[in-house]
Design an enzyme around this catalytic site. Structure first.
Site, PDB file in Angstrom:
ATOM      1  N   ARG A  15      -0.923   1.376   2.944  1.00 36.96           N
ATOM      2  CA  ARG A  15      -0.986  -0.027   2.490  1.00 36.96           C
ATOM      3  C   ARG A  15      -2.044  -0.792   3.278  1.00 36.96           C
ATOM      4  O   ARG A  15      -2.814  -1.569   2.706  1.00 36.96           O
ATOM      5  CB  ARG A  15       0.379  -0.707   2.644  1.00 36.96           C
ATOM      6  CG  ARG A  15       0.298  -2.207   2.404  1.00 36.96           C
ATOM      7  CD  ARG A  15       1.653  -2.870   2.373  1.00 36.96           C
ATOM      8  NE  ARG A  15       2.403  -2.469   1.200  1.00 36.96           N
ATOM      9  CZ  ARG A  15       3.695  -2.159   1.214  1.00 36.96           C
ATOM     10  NH1 ARG A  15       4.373  -2.215   2.348  1.00 36.96           N
ATOM     11  NH2 ARG A  15       4.300  -1.807   0.109  1.00 36.96           N
ATOM     12  N   ASP A  70      15.758   0.092  -2.413  1.00 34.36           N
ATOM     13  CA  ASP A  70      14.956  -0.136  -1.210  1.00 34.36           C
ATOM     14  C   ASP A  70      15.840  -0.810  -0.155  1.00 34.36           C
ATOM     15  O   ASP A  70      16.799  -1.507  -0.513  1.00 34.36           O
ATOM     16  CB  ASP A  70      13.780  -1.064  -1.584  1.00 34.36           C
ATOM     17  CG  ASP A  70      12.614  -0.905  -0.628  1.00 34.36           C
ATOM     18  OD1 ASP A  70      12.697  -0.068   0.288  1.00 34.36           O
ATOM     19  OD2 ASP A  70      11.611  -1.621  -0.799  1.00 34.36           O
ATOM     20  N   THR A 116      13.811   1.848   6.395  1.00 32.09           N
ATOM     21  CA  THR A 116      12.891   1.971   7.524  1.00 32.09           C
ATOM     22  C   THR A 116      13.636   2.570   8.714  1.00 32.09           C
ATOM     23  O   THR A 116      13.034   3.031   9.652  1.00 32.09           O
ATOM     24  CB  THR A 116      12.350   0.583   7.926  1.00 32.09           C
ATOM     25  OG1 THR A 116      13.455  -0.329   7.974  1.00 32.09           O
ATOM     26  CG2 THR A 116      11.325   0.080   6.924  1.00 32.09           C
ATOM     27  N   LYS A 132       7.077   5.004   0.074  1.00 32.44           N
ATOM     28  CA  LYS A 132       8.432   5.309  -0.388  1.00 32.44           C
ATOM     29  C   LYS A 132       8.638   4.861  -1.842  1.00 32.44           C
ATOM     30  O   LYS A 132       9.177   5.606  -2.654  1.00 32.44           O
ATOM     31  CB  LYS A 132       9.471   4.649   0.540  1.00 32.44           C
ATOM     32  CG  LYS A 132       9.368   5.150   1.985  1.00 32.44           C
ATOM     33  CD  LYS A 132      10.438   4.593   2.875  1.00 32.44           C
ATOM     34  CE  LYS A 132      10.337   3.096   3.086  1.00 32.44           C
ATOM     35  NZ  LYS A 132       9.068   2.678   3.752  1.00 32.44           N
ATOM     36  N   THR A 133       8.183   3.635  -2.150  1.00 29.30           N
ATOM     37  CA  THR A 133       8.313   3.158  -3.529  1.00 29.30           C
ATOM     38  C   THR A 133       7.497   4.036  -4.464  1.00 29.30           C
ATOM     39  O   THR A 133       7.954   4.431  -5.547  1.00 29.30           O
ATOM     40  CB  THR A 133       7.809   1.688  -3.638  1.00 29.30           C
ATOM     41  OG1 THR A 133       8.474   0.914  -2.640  1.00 29.30           O
ATOM     42  CG2 THR A 133       8.074   1.109  -5.001  1.00 29.30           C
TER      43      THR A 133
HETATM   44  N1  LIG Z   1       0.395   9.218  -0.154  1.00 35.09           N
HETATM   45  C1  LIG Z   1      -0.270   8.232  -0.725  1.00 35.09           C
HETATM   46  N2  LIG Z   1      -1.398   8.470  -1.400  1.00 35.09           N
HETATM   47  C2  LIG Z   1      -2.092   7.447  -1.949  1.00 35.09           C
HETATM   48  N3  LIG Z   1      -1.714   6.148  -1.897  1.00 35.09           N
HETATM   49  C3  LIG Z   1      -0.585   5.862  -1.243  1.00 35.09           C
HETATM   50  C4  LIG Z   1       0.196   6.879  -0.631  1.00 35.09           C
HETATM   51  N4  LIG Z   1       1.264   6.303  -0.060  1.00 35.09           N
HETATM   52  C5  LIG Z   1       1.163   4.992  -0.290  1.00 35.09           C
HETATM   53  N5  LIG Z   1       0.064   4.712  -1.008  1.00 35.09           N
HETATM   54  C6  LIG Z   1      -0.383   3.386  -1.423  1.00 35.09           C
HETATM   55  O1  LIG Z   1       0.063   2.446  -0.459  1.00 35.09           O
HETATM   56  C7  LIG Z   1       0.656   1.309  -1.088  1.00 35.09           C
HETATM   57  C8  LIG Z   1       2.023   1.078  -0.493  1.00 35.09           C
HETATM   58  O2  LIG Z   1       2.891   2.117  -0.868  1.00 35.09           O
HETATM   59  P1  LIG Z   1       4.436   1.859  -1.191  1.00 35.09           P
HETATM   60  O3  LIG Z   1       4.632   0.521  -1.829  1.00 35.09           O
HETATM   61  O4  LIG Z   1       4.927   3.041  -1.928  1.00 35.09           O
HETATM   62  O5  LIG Z   1       5.037   1.845   0.272  1.00 35.09           O
HETATM   63  P2  LIG Z   1       6.552   1.696   0.733  1.00 35.09           P
HETATM   64  O6  LIG Z   1       6.792   2.722   1.776  1.00 35.09           O
HETATM   65  O7  LIG Z   1       7.462   1.697  -0.429  1.00 35.09           O
HETATM   66  O8  LIG Z   1       6.563   0.272   1.397  1.00 35.09           O
HETATM   67  P3  LIG Z   1       7.823  -0.735   1.559  1.00 35.09           P
HETATM   68  O9  LIG Z   1       8.751  -0.070   2.515  1.00 35.09           O
HETATM   69  O10 LIG Z   1       7.180  -1.989   2.116  1.00 35.09           O
HETATM   70  O11 LIG Z   1       8.412  -0.948   0.193  1.00 35.09           O
HETATM   71  C9  LIG Z   1       0.660   1.598  -2.584  1.00 35.09           C
HETATM   72  O12 LIG Z   1      -0.330   0.837  -3.207  1.00 35.09           O
HETATM   73  C10 LIG Z   1       0.272   3.033  -2.732  1.00 35.09           C
HETATM   74  O13 LIG Z   1      -0.675   3.162  -3.751  1.00 35.09           O
END
Ligand SMILES: Nc1ncnc2c1ncn2[C@@H]1O[C@H](COP(=O)(O)OP(=O)(O)OP(=O)(O)O)[C@@H](O)[C@H]1O
Length: 363
Positions: free
Chosen positions: A232, A124, A173, A79-80
């Site tokens: 992740r 977030d 979430t 998401k981030t």
């Molecule tokens: N579709 C994707 N392709 C490649 N790498 C990804 C992808 N999605 C996530 N990642 C990798 O996974 C890691 C976590 O992603 P991210 O921080 O965006 O998750 P998030 O959903 O925002 O988590 P949170 O809810 O804990 O903030 C990052 O390092 C990112 O590089």
């Protein structure tokens, strides 16, 4: 030990669980380098990508600010990353904050009033904002305006403040926790799904390239299968396997090296860790597959009830290994198979012995 898989990132220390989906300190330090920079680099989530691509292209063609975007899904699904991609695709700066950081409406007013035109505001854990801040956000999203309250009591006055157009990207979430008036103000809503193993394999290959690690296709597949559908976790397991390959072999990640490394870290072939397996083993070996009450199960594994319910169970249920029934927790036939055990005759979740069908889970 902190097993907390469901806690939020903003105010919790690093979880020590290798298969936890919340970012730990090491993740936070290395993730920036691994984030895809544009939609083409973003792996999987085809529908979300396609739809978002249209939304952003259309906004660019109109020379307008993109609609507000709501992203929902479990931690670590990107998401981030996607919010940063939205900003990059729009050629706009991004400001990152979170719901728990905004406890007063004034905190939000300060952020909103300092945004540049077209800026992306990533919020977030938007479901954890305070009520007054949430109400201020409604007006800001719809009319690009906020009322700043000056003074207290009967003498308080509302001073309207115009805001530049901006794009709010909210992440949660639990989309179900958002009040409908907030949800309705997003022009585009996307639910992020867990990733397929083949997609995670691509994530792992891409990360290995960036980390300068040599990896065989079967090595990536081995890690992908244990990553619980979450990029992740895939990236975190990759780093641990890389360490093992460096110390115990020539640095190259093969299928055998990946499997050996992850067995050292007690992450099994389906991504279950020690806690998950302890719960499953107690359910099968001590209670014949259930049904057994949650509290009894928790005592049997020496954990808090909440830990079993909130940390171990969601993944076991998602994997179809455990079911929550009105009579208690019950193992499925897949659970017996996964632990290499045979269900006792007539066990719930085992086979009845007659037609070979599971007693509770058959047709
Ligand atoms: N579709 C994707 N392709 C490649 N790498 C990804 C992808 N999605 C996530 N990642 C990798 O996974 C890691 C976590 O992603 P991210 O921080 O965006 O998750 P998030 O959903 O925002 O988590 P949170 O809810 O804990 O903030 C990052 O390092 C990112 O590089």
């Amino acid at each position: 030990m902190n097993w907390d898989d469901t806690a939020d990132t903003a105010d919790t220390p690093a979880p020590e669980r290798l298969v936890g989906s919340v970012a730990d300190r090491e993740d936070q330090a290395v993730e920036a380098a691994l984030r895809p920079k544009d939609l083409d680099e973003f792996i999987g989530q085809e529908k979300v990508r396609e739809q978002l691509d249209l939304v952003l292209r259309a906004a660019r063609a109109r020379g307008a600010t993109a609609d507000h975007v709501l992203l929902s899904g479990a931690p670590g699904l990107g998401k981030t990353t996607l919010s940063m991609i939205i900003a990059a695709e729009m050629g706009a700066p991004i400001r990152i904050t979170s719901g728990p950081a905004i406890q007063h409406a004034g905190d939000l007013a300060a952020i909103l009033s300092s945004l540049q035109e077209g800026e992306v505001l990533f919020l977030d854990e938007i479901h954890r904002m305070s009520r007054p801040a949430e109400e201020m956000l409604y007006m800001a999203m719809e009319d690009f305006r906020v009322d700043v309250i000056v003074g207290k009591g009967p003498g308080a006055t509302a001073i309207p403040l115009e805001l530049p157009p901006f794009t709010l990207v909210g992440a949660t979430t639990r989309a179900g926790l958002l009040p409908p008036p907030l949800r309705d103000r997003f022009g585009f809503t996307a639910h992020m799904e867990f990733y397929e193993p083949a997609e995670l394999q691509r994530v792992i290959h891409r990360s290995a390239l960036l980390l300068d690690v040599e990896i065989a296709a079967e090595g990536a597949a081995e890690i992908a299968g244990r990553s619980r559908g979450t990029p992740r976790i895939a990236n975190r397991l990759l780093r641990r396997v890389r360490d093992y390959a460096q110390v115990k072999a020539d640095g190259v990640i093969t299928k055998e090296i990946a499997a050996a490394a992850l067995s050292v870290y007690e992450v099994d072939s389906r991504g279950l860790d020690r806690l998950d397996r302890a719960v499953l083993e107690a359910l099968l070996k001590l209670f014949g597959g259930g049904p057994v009450g949650l509290s009894t199960l928790a005592v049997a594994v020496g954990e808090e009830r909440e830990t079993v319910e909130e940390v171990a169970e969601p993944f076991l249920v998602r994997e179809g290994l455990l079911a929550r029934t009105p009579r208690g927790r019950v193992a499925t036939p897949a659970a017996w198979a996964h632990l290499g055990l045979t269900a006792p005759h007539g066990a719930i979740g085992g086979t009845t012995g007659g037609n070979g069908q599971p007693e509770l889970f058959g047709t």
